[in-house]
Every structure is written in C-alpha cells, then in structure tokens.
Design a protein around this motif. Structure first.
Motif, mmCIF file in Angstrom:
data_model
loop_
_atom_site.group_PDB
_atom_site.id
_atom_site.type_symbol
_atom_site.label_atom_id
_atom_site.label_comp_id
_atom_site.label_asym_id
_atom_site.label_seq_id
_atom_site.Cartn_x
_atom_site.Cartn_y
_atom_site.Cartn_z
ATOM 1 N N GLU A 142 10.607 10.265 -0.893
ATOM 2 C CA GLU A 142 9.380 9.474 -1.037
ATOM 3 C C GLU A 142 9.480 8.529 -2.235
ATOM 4 N N GLY A 143 9.932 9.048 -3.361
ATOM 5 C CA GLY A 143 10.039 8.216 -4.556
ATOM 6 C C GLY A 143 11.045 7.091 -4.400
ATOM 7 N N LEU A 144 12.217 7.408 -3.874
ATOM 8 C CA LEU A 144 13.247 6.379 -3.673
ATOM 9 C C LEU A 144 12.803 5.357 -2.631
ATOM 10 N N GLY A 145 12.116 5.828 -1.605
ATOM 11 C CA GLY A 145 11.602 4.904 -0.586
ATOM 12 C C GLY A 145 10.586 3.936 -1.167
ATOM 13 N N PHE B 34 0.834 -1.194 0.000
ATOM 14 C CA PHE B 34 0.000 0.000 0.000
ATOM 15 C C PHE B 34 0.876 1.255 0.000
ATOM 16 N N THR B 35 1.959 1.237 0.801
ATOM 17 C CA THR B 35 2.818 2.420 0.894
ATOM 18 C C THR B 35 3.540 2.701 -0.407
ATOM 19 N N VAL B 36 3.853 1.670 -1.169
ATOM 20 C CA VAL B 36 4.560 1.887 -2.438
ATOM 21 C C VAL B 36 3.724 2.800 -3.333
ATOM 22 N N VAL B 37 2.466 2.509 -3.479
ATOM 23 C CA VAL B 37 1.585 3.285 -4.358
ATOM 24 C C VAL B 37 1.468 4.723 -3.857
ATOM 25 N N PHE B 38 1.181 4.875 -2.574
ATOM 26 C CA PHE B 38 0.920 6.218 -2.085
ATOM 27 C C PHE B 38 2.183 7.047 -1.879
ATOM 28 N N ARG B 39 3.319 6.430 -1.713
ATOM 29 C CA ARG B 39 4.561 7.203 -1.672
ATOM 30 C C ARG B 39 4.912 7.689 -3.078
ATOM 31 N N LEU B 40 4.553 6.922 -4.101
ATOM 32 C CA LEU B 40 4.757 7.401 -5.472
ATOM 33 C C LEU B 40 3.818 8.571 -5.778
#
Length: 167
Positions: A115-118, A83-89
């Motif tokens: 955020e993007g690298l994370g 979930f975090t991958v999508v919303f951090r992008l």
C-alpha cells in the motif's frame, strides 16, 4: 480494455488488476489467501468463528475495488488517482500499526508495504505526468486528452457560459 495513457494510470491499473485477482483468490480459495497473508488455517473452525464470513466480505470488497481502479484507469480519472495516494498511505499506517501491535502476523507487513509503495509510485507518476503536460484534474476524453473541470468564471473555453450561470 484500453491501456493506461499516463504513468500514474499504470500504477492504478497494476493495483486494480492485483486487487481484482486477490479478491477472486479469496472468494474461490480462501485458505490460500489466509496462508499468503500469514494467518493460520485450522483443520476445523469452532462455533462463533466467522473468519470465513469476514474473508468473504473483504475478498468481495477487494474484487470490487479492483474494478473501480480499472474503471478509473480507463477513464483516466486523475482526481481519483490523487485520492488513492492519501488513503493508501492511511492504509499503510494502519496495517503497519497492526503488525507492530501484534494484531496481525509479521507477514502482513507485506500488505502494508504494498500500500505504501503503491501510494508513493502513484504520487511520483502524477508528478511526472504533470511535467509531461498531462492535465491534473477531470476525466480523460476518449481521444486521450484530459478535460479540465471549469473551476471559476472566465476559465472555460471562449464563448462558454460562466459556471454559475448554467443552472
């Protein structure tokens, strides 16, 4: 606190610790937080300037988010990781647009990049974990082995009742 049991868990833990620390900095030393982000810190604030109030709210949110991320790490909540991958992008995109549109100072792009690298690091961690055989869903058990969520009838342990029969 237990250490993460997966690569993706480490990426979430690092972000959680940094969110917690940065939230605490914003709560305890707001001027330092503003300077770090590239915002001016005037000697006095004018009437109607609610920068401090907004910083208080965002710092508290960051602190809480750090706690949530660390809780997800301790429980190896891999659904949360995805979930975090999508919303951090999404966050990367919004923050980048803010810098490009001169809504935020150039230094704020560092937050977008983080955020993007994370997000990318967590996505890579999830993929590597999947190759190592770490279950993709569910919440990890206290022994470190993930427990899969029964998605459809007949996929549970031998002798288990079908998911829709338990009501």
């Amino acid at each position: 606190m237990k250490l993460p049991r997966s690569i993706a868990g480490w990426t979430i833990a690092v972000f959680g610790v940094l969110a917690l620390v940065m939230g605490a900095v914003g709560l305890l030393w707001p001027e330092a937080q503003l300077r770090m982000l590239g915002f001016e810190v005037p000697a006095t604030r004018t009437v109607g300037d609610h920068t401090g109030t907004f910083l208080l709210a965002s710092s508290m949110a960051a602190f809480n988010m750090g706690v949530y991320y660390l809780l997800a790490t301790v429980t190896e909540w891999r659904v949360f990781y995805r979930f975090t991958v999508v919303f951090r992008l999404v966050t990367f995109t919004v923050f980048t647009i803010a810098v490009l549109a001169d809504i935020a100072p150039d230094r704020f792009f560092g937050v977008a990049a983080w955020e993007g690298l994370g997000a990318v690091a967590t996505a890579i961690g999830l993929r590597l974990d999947a190759r190592r055989g770490i279950p993709a869903g569910g919440v990890g058990s206290s022994e470190g082995a993930g427990t899969a969520v029964v998605a459809e009838e007949g996929t549970g342990p031998t002798g288990a009742a079908p998911a829709d029969a338990v009501r």
